[in-house]
Write a protein that holds these residues in place. Structure first.
Motif, short mmCIF file in Angstrom:
data_model
loop_
_atom_site.label_atom_id
_atom_site.label_comp_id
_atom_site.label_asym_id
_atom_site.label_seq_id
_atom_site.Cartn_x
_atom_site.Cartn_y
_atom_site.Cartn_z
N THR A 200 0.84 -1.20 0.00
CA THR A 200 0.00 0.00 0.00
C THR A 200 0.87 1.25 0.00
N LEU A 202 0.60 5.13 0.85
CA LEU A 202 -0.24 6.08 1.57
C LEU A 202 0.34 7.48 1.39
N THR A 204 -0.11 11.48 2.45
CA THR A 204 -0.71 12.35 3.46
C THR A 204 -0.41 13.80 3.14
N THR A 210 -5.63 12.22 3.69
CA THR A 210 -4.91 11.05 3.18
C THR A 210 -5.63 10.40 2.00
N LYS A 212 -4.86 6.63 -0.56
CA LYS A 212 -3.95 5.49 -0.70
C LYS A 212 -4.38 4.58 -1.84
N THR A 214 -3.64 0.28 -3.07
CA THR A 214 -3.07 -1.01 -2.71
C THR A 214 -3.00 -1.92 -3.93
#
Length: 243
Positions: A200, A202, A204, A210, A212, A214
């Motif tokens: 994943t 991520l 921010t 945030t 993300k 995957t």
């Protein structure tokens, strides 16, 4: 000049007239310096108007300091567009612009919506024992505070581990003077334990917003192909020309 600078018949506020006087003083100064071919090192303009001083200082509203700037600092080019970096929900609303002493422009409405874009991830073919690099690019290309990009790995269980033991590098690339792309690369050596696991990325923004993405990893073996599938040499019947 004096006769033309009395208060106009059309009603104007005192701050407006004070601002108009400040603009006039600058115009007169430029005219005199041009006509008399003067080259002065320092120019001092005096005013006792707090409104004029605040406009000149351009004191920003609370929370907007260092986030709002002109797209083109040379106003002689006629471009008064502004950039709002690290935009927030409370930045939504109507905006008006004007030069000192001039009229306001028509209101322009700005709407701020929630971040829905995901990062983009580039994954090469993963071969067991050979170094590979994954790339994660943050959404958006506007300038502002760089986002923080982290990588996590989820094994066959529910535990998630931040990938720190591998090489992760965060970079930025300036596309134009006001647009920038931010991305992070993860370099590691795939092994059989990574097959079928999930990585994943991520991103921010400003410590709170945030997004993300995957991906499921597919690790192949140079001799066996995809994990669990053994590659064998073709079988030839005697006399069919095979070795």
């Amino acid at each position: 000049m004096g006769k033309a600078r009395v208060a106009p018949l059309k009603q104007m506020t005192i701050p407006h007239m004070e601002l108009a006087a400040a603009v006039l003083s600058v115009k007169v100064d430029k005219m005199l310096c041009t006509e008399l071919q003067l080259k002065l090192d320092d120019l001092v303009f005096w005013t006792d108007s707090h409104s004029v001083l605040k406009y000149i200082a351009n004191e920003p509203q609370e929370g907007s300091k260092h986030r709002v700037s002109l797209l083109e600092t040379d106003l002689t080019k006629g471009n008064c567009s502004v950039i709002i970096n690290d935009i927030k929900e409370n930045d939504a609303g109507q905006y008006q612009f004007r030069m000192i002493g001039g009229p306001f422009t028509d209101p322009q409405k700005i709407t701020v919506t929630a971040l829905t874009q995901e990062p983009s991830m580039l994954t090469p073919t993963l071969t067991e024992g050979k170094s590979a690099t994954l790339t994660c690019t943050a959404p958006g290309i506007c300038s502002g505070t760089p986002p923080h990009i982290t990588w996590t790995w989820r094994g066959t269980g529910d535990n998630m581990t931040e990938l720190r033991e591998n090489t992760t590098i965060q970079k930025r690339e300036a596309l134009t003077s006001v647009t920038t792309t931010h991305f992070s690369t993860l370099t590691f050596t795939p092994s059989a334990k990574y097959h079928g696991t999930k990585v994943t990325c991520l991103v921010t923004f400003n410590g709170s917003v945030t997004t993300k993405k995957t991906l499921k990893l597919n690790v192949t073996n140079a001799k066996r192909g995809p994990k669990g599938l053994r590659l064998q040499k073709p079988f030839h019947e005697p006399g069919d020309g095979g070795m």
